[in-house]
Design an enzyme around this catalytic site. Structure first.
Site, PDB file in Angstrom:
ATOM      1  CG  ASP A   1      -2.050   0.993   1.130  1.00  0.00           C
ATOM      2  OD1 ASP A   1      -2.300   1.515   0.023  1.00  0.00           O
ATOM      3  OD2 ASP A   1      -2.697   1.262   2.154  1.00  0.00           O
ATOM      4  CG  LEU A   2       5.445   2.325  -1.407  1.00  0.00           C
ATOM      5  CD1 LEU A   2       5.856   2.150   0.047  1.00  0.00           C
ATOM      6  CD2 LEU A   2       6.518   1.756  -2.322  1.00  0.00           C
TER       7      LEU A   2
END
Length: 305
Positions: A205-206
């Site tokens: 979830d960058l």
């Protein structure tokens, strides 16, 4: 001991970490009389999986890329008196890590992050296959994980679960129908089937809100993972979607990690990986993201059909 607004069950764990110290602050940031700062939070018993998933992901990232994430100091399950308990139905999860004062990524820290992701995190592989040993959470969405022999099957499960959730809610029939076409008929097999890759550790979830620059050291920091082992390029998708991640990150990343062959499908794979996040945002935040997800599907189906 000075009066504290820190909940007793968290205070007891902090005192175990630093015997004799006094603690002050408002959650999540707590400071000790020694000058150390801690990030602390406590959940409800039903959030046990979220806390375990985050902790296990942070442990793996610390092994893969030391110092890139805040150090996990404690994950405990306690009653309201701060006593550890095995009663999972009543246990309060407590999470404590080091606290880092961060600001947004800069061109310099973004470039360092790209290099470290390529050389460290995305070189940390699994011998068990694709997926992860425990569920993790992308926002509030549970990624059931488990282990898969192929990345195609693993990613298909992630997308399939989102489509099942949307189908059950109703109101997304066209989106779900096209999503099934993407999964089973043309897109997933064409883009993911030919890949010759190893399962590497992903943050998951960058986006810019889960990255930053340590104001003390100038080094990049990442946190709040939704991790699994998968194709490295999947970690770049959400970083592109909402802005805030500097171009230096992407340039540096591919300086040290070449695009996966077939290179001519790199952008289409990026669309497919972004589709996962647009579907997840539709699940989390509503129909405002559904049209973008549907356009991604239509593009992929048109080109690969």
């Amino acid at each position: 001991m000075a009066h504290s607004t820190i909940p007793l069950h968290i205070l007891k764990e902090l005192e175990r970490l630093e015997p004799g110290a006094q603690f002050s602050g408002v959650l999540p940031q707590v400071s000790s009389s020694s000058g150390k700062s801690y990030y602390t939070k406590a959940g409800s018993p039903k959030e046990r999986e979220q806390y375990v998933g985050e902790a296990e992901a942070l442990k793996a990232m610390a092994l893969a890329a030391p110092g890139l994430t805040p150090s996990l100091l404690a994950l405990k399950f306690v009653n309201e008196r701060g006593e550890e308990t095995e009663n999972s139905g009543a246990a309060i999860p407590i999470f404590i890590s080091e606290y880092k004062d961060i600001t947004s990524l800069t061109e310099q820290s973004g470039a360092i992050l790209g290099k470290r992701l390529a050389q460290e995190l995305h070189n940390y592989t699994s011998s068990k296959g694709y997926g992860f040993e425990v569920p993790t959470f992308c926002g509030a969405t549970r990624l059931r994980n488990g282990w898969y022999e192929t990345w195609e099957r693993c990613f298909d499960t992630l997308v399939g679960d989102l489509l099942s959730t949307l189908s059950a809610r109703g109101g997304h029939s066209d989106l779900c129908r096209k999503g099934q076409d993407v999964r089973t008929r043309r897109v997933d097999p064409a883009l993911l089937g030919p890949l010759q890759i190893k399962p590497v550790f992903l943050h998951g979830d960058l986006w810019s809100g889960n990255t930053g620059t340590d104001t003390t050291t100038g080094e990049p920091v990442i946190y709040d993972p939704a991790s699994l082992y998968g194709h490295n390029e999947a970690d770049l998708a959400i970083a592109r979607m909402f802005g805030g991640v500097p171009q230096s990150f992407f340039d540096s990343y591919h300086q040290y990690m070449p695009k996966t062959p077939p290179v001519e499908q790199y952008d289409l794979r990026g669309d497919l990986y972004e589709l996962f996040h647009y579907l997840n945002h539709t699940v989390l935040f509503g129909a405002g993201y559904a049209s973008t997800a549907e356009r991604k599907m239509e593009k992929l189906l048109r080109i690969l059909g």
